[in-house]
Design an enzyme around this catalytic site. Structure first.
Site, PDB file in Angstrom:
ATOM      1  N   SER A  99      31.376  66.990  59.155  1.00 31.29           N
ATOM      2  CA  SER A  99      30.222  66.126  58.895  1.00 31.29           C
ATOM      3  C   SER A  99      29.178  66.326  59.989  1.00 31.29           C
ATOM      4  CB  SER A  99      30.663  64.659  58.857  1.00 31.29           C
ATOM      5  OG  SER A  99      31.628  64.463  57.855  1.00 31.29           O
TER       6      SER A  99
ATOM      7  N   GLU B 152      25.699  64.444  64.416  1.00 34.25           N
ATOM      8  CA  GLU B 152      26.959  64.160  65.119  1.00 34.25           C
ATOM      9  C   GLU B 152      27.268  65.175  66.217  1.00 34.25           C
ATOM     10  OE1 GLU B 152      30.725  63.313  63.372  1.00 34.25           O
ATOM     11  OE2 GLU B 152      29.871  62.058  61.800  1.00 34.25           O
TER      12      GLU B 152
ATOM     13  N   ARG C 272      30.948  56.240  66.060  1.00 31.46           N
ATOM     14  CA  ARG C 272      30.710  57.571  66.647  1.00 31.46           C
ATOM     15  C   ARG C 272      30.165  57.492  68.077  1.00 31.46           C
ATOM     16  NH1 ARG C 272      33.398  57.765  63.145  1.00 31.46           N
ATOM     17  NH2 ARG C 272      33.386  58.985  61.231  1.00 31.46           N
TER      18      ARG C 272
END
Length: 341
Positions: free
Chosen positions: A231, A327, A161
């Site tokens: 998410s 995130e 990520r």
């Protein structure tokens, strides 16, 4: 404060905020000239794709540039298919396109929301495949020089990520196109969860695509019905020793061994077993079917969502001694900010 352009239709959380001005760009030349002009004027600028990885905590006192550039070109050699894709293309539609063209390799990444241009920024991934596995190059506008430049996959500094676009090129680059490289000798990636039941010798890319879509549709709410950003938390990576300690106390803990010997924990499992699945704080909640997803239960503000996220982080840390990270980008009045709004 309220600005004239509503951002509610352009963020999948459905948060009601607004911006000072908004520009839609449909060509690469238009994207270049618009972003350079705004950058040189030193006014706040937000380049927005699908709005699926962002939480607005305030009205945005600047210009939102919506990237709507389109175009996919394909080529091949003896070993690979190559796709050059404009930043405004929808990611899931690209996955469908590649399968329809008999170019497998993207099926594990089906139904990930957002645009192609946003994909490299956080190195999107799912079910054992990350963008870095199939990325050939990333083209971007260098806001300081005004030039279009191209980075190889290695130069993108991809990690879990993470990428150079969240590091040294943050706020200095606008991704304009992405190149993908798909091997003709296709090998299915079946290591994760619902894909493990497939036979690697007989499974097709279409079957993997269908299963991924089925599972994601079951677990992830449709943003049009229940606002969310997919998410919300990264799966934390811990040392093997930490994992063994956790497994001794929590035998059912879910972890995936990493090539470097570390272990990636399932954040959704941690949140659920911290007792937070279905938990709500005001108008923001932890989704009842997938604890990794935070949802807008009606009229949640960005602050509501951030407060819930901080509560989840604190509770998981209290129970497991593991610190979760969010995130999505948290966007304030003049630019990116932190969860602690």
């Amino acid at each position: 404060m309220s600005f004239p352009y509503s951002l509610k239709p352009f963020n999948t959380f459905g948060v009601e905020q607004s911006c000072l001005s908004m520009i839609e760009v449909h060509s690469k030349a238009e994207l270049q000239s618009t972003c350079l002009s705004l950058y040189q004027s030193k006014r706040p600028m937000l380049v927005l794709g699908g709005g699926s990885n962002i939480v607005f905590t305030d009205d945005f006192n600047g210009t939102v540039v919506r990237v709507l550039t389109k175009g996919i070109s394909c080529s091949e050699d003896g070993t690979h298919f190559y796709l050059a894709v404009e930043a405004g293309e929808n990611w899931h539609e690209l996955v469908q396109f590649s399968l329809n063209q008999n170019m497998p390799g993207l099926e594990n990444l089906a139904l990930i929301p957002g645009t192609v241009g946003a994909a490299p920024i956080q190195n999107i991934g799912a079910y054992g495949v990350e963008l870095c596995d199939i990325c050939d190059w990333v083209e971007y506008l260098d806001l300081e020089s005004g030039n279009l430049l191209r980075l190889t996959t290695d130069e993108c500094e991809f990690a879990y990520r993470e990428s150079i676009f969240k590091g040294s090129l943050r706020d200095k680059a606008v991704i304009t196109a992405v190149g993908l490289r798909l091997p003709k000798a296709w090998h299915p990636k079946l290591a994760y969860g619902p894909l493990q039941s497939f036979n690697a010798e007989t499974v097709t890319s279409r079957e993997i695509f269908d299963r991924v879509c089925e599972v994601r549709s079951e677990k992830l709410p449709n943003p049009e019905e229940l606002g969310n950003a997919g998410s919300f938390f990264k799966n934390p990576i811990v040392s093997a020793a930490t994992y063994m300690q956790l497994a001794a106390h929590f035998p059912s803990i879910v972890g995936y061994a990493q090539p470097n010997g570390e272990v990636k924990l399932a954040a959704g499992w941690l949140i659920e077993h911290a007792g937070l699945k279905g938990f709500a704080l005001g108008n923001a909640g932890v989704h009842a079917k997938q604890a990794l997803v935070l949802v807008n239960l009606g009229h949640a503000t960005g602050q509501d969502i951030c407060r819930l996220a901080l509560h989840v982080i604190a509770r998981v840390n209290e129970v497991f001694g593991v610190k979760l990270e969010a995130e999505p980008r948290i966007m304030g009045l003049t630019g990116e900010t932190s969860l602690d709004v």
